[in-house]
Design an enzyme around this catalytic site. Structure first.
Site, PDB file in Angstrom:
ATOM      1  N   PRO A   1     -36.102  22.492  20.213  1.00  0.00           N
ATOM      2  CA  PRO A   1     -37.096  21.863  19.340  1.00  0.00           C
ATOM      3  C   PRO A   1     -37.104  20.340  19.355  1.00  0.00           C
ATOM      4  CG  PRO A   1     -35.251  22.655  18.048  1.00  0.00           C
ATOM      5  CD  PRO A   1     -35.016  23.127  19.451  1.00  0.00           C
TER       6      PRO A   1
ATOM      7  N   HIS B   1     -49.156  11.023  12.081  1.00  0.00           N
ATOM      8  CA  HIS B   1     -48.046  10.145  12.436  1.00  0.00           C
ATOM      9  C   HIS B   1     -48.405   9.361  13.688  1.00  0.00           C
ATOM     10  CE1 HIS B   1     -44.288  11.880  10.230  1.00  0.00           C
ATOM     11  NE2 HIS B   1     -45.292  11.627   9.419  1.00  0.00           N
TER      12      HIS B   1
ATOM     13  N   TYR C   1     -35.147  10.018  14.879  1.00  0.00           N
ATOM     14  CA  TYR C   1     -34.232  10.703  15.792  1.00  0.00           C
ATOM     15  C   TYR C   1     -33.013   9.797  15.956  1.00  0.00           C
ATOM     16  CZ  TYR C   1     -37.983  13.905  17.292  1.00  0.00           C
ATOM     17  OH  TYR C   1     -38.970  14.866  17.338  1.00  0.00           O
TER      18      TYR C   1
ATOM     19  N   LYS D   1     -42.281  20.728  21.089  1.00  0.00           N
ATOM     20  CA  LYS D   1     -43.212  21.310  22.038  1.00  0.00           C
ATOM     21  C   LYS D   1     -43.517  22.795  21.816  1.00  0.00           C
ATOM     22  CE  LYS D   1     -44.107  18.017  23.097  1.00  0.00           C
ATOM     23  NZ  LYS D   1     -45.383  17.341  23.172  1.00  0.00           N
TER      24      LYS D   1
ATOM     25  N   TYR E   1     -44.706  13.191  24.195  1.00  0.00           N
ATOM     26  CA  TYR E   1     -44.555  13.638  22.814  1.00  0.00           C
ATOM     27  C   TYR E   1     -45.902  14.005  22.203  1.00  0.00           C
ATOM     28  CZ  TYR E   1     -42.178  13.932  18.273  1.00  0.00           C
ATOM     29  OH  TYR E   1     -41.647  14.383  17.094  1.00  0.00           O
TER      30      TYR E   1
END
Length: 394
Positions: A295, A72, A201, A299, A387
Site C-alpha cells: 500500500p 490533496h 511519509y 495504487k 503517485y
C-alpha cells in the site's frame, strides 16, 4: 438466469464496472459472497487518483465525493530531521489525488446499483466458474440456501487473490510473479484531527511511519512492524508514542500528533503479486484477482479501477462495433500499467522501510535517494507522476 457480463465480487472494482456498463446500456449481474454490511464497512484504501475520480463521476457516483472528498496537492517526505514536499500539480501539469475512503466509494456504488442498476446479490457465494473457453461460461453459486447458475457472455473476476475466478484459468495457462516483504504495517483508525493537511511519509532508523486521514476529524496512521506482529502487543499509548518518535522530525511541538480514541487496529502484511494473462477465453481478471501491491504507493484501488475502466470501454466498443479488438488487447493494455505501478510501489516500499537485514550502507543509499527526490525537480516529478496516476493506455 443469463447476462452479458457476470461480475464476481461486489467490491469497488466490481461495482464500478457494473455502473459503467449500466451507463453504456450493457446488462450485468454482480455476485458478492459477503453481506451488504460487511462490504460497506470493509476498511481498505483511501487515496483516489484523478482517473479514478473521473470514472466515479462518469458512473454517477461523484456527488458525495465532490462534497466530502479532500483534494490533496502533494505529500511530504521526512527523513533525518528534514522534510520535502512533493507538489503534485506543479510537477504533473495540474494532476492531484483525493482522500475518500473505499468504504464511502462502496456505499455510493451500492446505493446506485440497487436503485437503478442490474441485479446485485449479496451473500451469493460462487463455487465454480466453468466453460471459460466456450462462448457461454457458467457461474455456479449459492444464494438464499439454493444452488443456482448464471450463464454469461463474459465473466469478470473481481473477487480477489483467493477468489474462485482465478481457478477458471488452467494452471498451465497462467503464471504468477510474487514478492513478500520482511515487514508489515500496524494500522490504526483514530478519532483525532490529522497532524498535517497532506500525507506524511517518514523514513527513520526505527522504521517507516505514515500519517494519513479519512476526514478532518479522523486520522489513519501506520507503523512498520515485524511480520507476525499481534496488534494486542501494541497498546494505544505505545502506538502513539512510536508514531511521535518516527514522525516528529521537527522541533516545533505543533508537529506532534493529536491523540484521540483508537477505533480500529490491525496488521497488514506487505506483498506484491501479478498473475498473467488477465484474460483466458471469456473470463477476465481485474483488481486483486490479477495483481496485489504493497500500500505504500496508494495504487491498489486505483489499479483495480483502471482495469475496469479499460474493460468497460472494451465492452462498449464490442456493443457499438461488434469488434472484440479492445477485449482481445485487455490483458496487454492493463499489464503495462500494472507493472509500472508494481515497480513504483516497490520503489516507495523499499526506499522508505527499514529492512531488518539491511546494513548501514543500505540505509545511506535510502537517505541519498530521498535527498535526491527532495532536491531534484526531475526526481520529484517522476514520483509525482506515478503517485497521481499514469495514463490508462501506456
Amino acid at each position: 438466469m443469463h447476462t452479458t457480463v457476470g461480475i464476481i465480487g461486489g467490491g469497488p472494482s466490481g461495482l464500478l464496472l457494473a455502473r459503467l456498463l449500466h451507463r453504456a446500456g450493457i446488462d450485468s449481474v454482480v455476485l458478492e459472497s459477503r453481506d451488504r454490511g460487511y462490504v460497506e464497512r470493509r476498511q481498505r484504501a483511501g487515496i483516489l487518483e484523478q482517473s479514478t475520480v473521473d470514472a466515479l463521476r462518469a458512473a454517477g457516483a461523484g456527488g458525495r465525493l465532490d462534497v466530502e472528498g479532500i483534494p490533496h496537492d502533494g505529500i511530504e517526505l521526512r527523513h533525518d530531521g528534514r522534510a520535502a514536499r512533493i507538489d503534485f500539480p506543479g510537477l504533473t501539469g495540474g494532476r492531484r489525488v483525493w482522500v475518500y475512503a473505499q468504504t464511502e466509494v462502496v456505499k455510493d456504488l451500492v446505493a446506485l446499483q440497487l436503485a437503478d442498476g442490474g441485479p446485485l446479490l449479496f451473500e451469493a457465494e460462487v463455487t465454480a466458474v466453468e466453460g471459460a473457453d466456450t462462448d457461454r461460461p457458467l457461474v455456479r453459486y449459492t444464494h438464499q440456501g439454493r444452488e443456482q447458475t448464471l450463464t454469461c457472455d463474459y465473466v469478470v473476476g473481481c473477487d480477489g487473490f483467493h477468489g474462485v475466478t482465478r481457478n477458471a484459468v488452467p494452471e498451465g495457462e497462467r503464471r504468477t510473479y510474487e514478492r513478500t516483504y520482511p515487514y508489515s504495517w500496524l494500522g490504526i483508525l483514530a478519532d483525532a484531527p490529522p497532524v498535517y493537511d497532506e500525507l506524511i511519509y517518514a523514513h527513520s532508523e526505527r522504521g517507516f511511519a505514515l500519517a494519513s486521514m479519512r476526514s478532518p476529524s479522523v486520522s489513519r496512521l501506520y507503523l512498520q512492524v515485524p511480520n507476525g506482529t499481534d496488534p494486542a502487543d501494541w497498546p494505544d499509548e505505545r502506538v502513539w508514542d512510536e508514531l511521535d518518535a518516527r514522525l516528529a522530525l521537527r522541533a516545533d511541538p505543533a508537529w506532534r500528533l493529536k491523540r484521540g480514541t483508537v477505533t480500529q487496529k490491525s496488521v497488514l502484511p506487505m506483498r506484491s503479486s501479478v498473475t498473467e494473462p488477465m484474460r483466458y477465453g471469456r473470463v477476465l481478471l481485474a483488481g486483486d484477482a490479477a495483481h496485489i501491491v504493497p500500500p505504500t504507493g496508494a495504487k491498489g484501488l486505483n489499479l483495480a479501477a483502471a482495469d475496469v475502466i479499460v474493460l468497460a470501454r472494451a465492452f462498449a466498443h464490442l456493443k457499438e462495433t461488434g469488434s472484440t479488438e479492445l477485449l482481445d488487447g485487455y490483458s496487454d493494455t492493463c499489464l503495462r500499467r500494472v507493472w509500472r505501478a508494481e515497480h513504483f510501489s516497490y520503489f516507495m516500499t523499499t526506499t522508505l522501510h527499514t529492512d531488518p537485514a539491511q546494513s548501514p550502507f543500505d540505509t545511506r543509499l535510502q537517505q541519498s535517494q530521498l535527498d535526491r527526490i527532495g532536491t531534484s525537480r526531475h526526481a520529484a516529478a517522476e514520483l509525482a507522476e506515478n503517485y497521481t496516476g499514469l495514463p490508462l493506455d501506456l
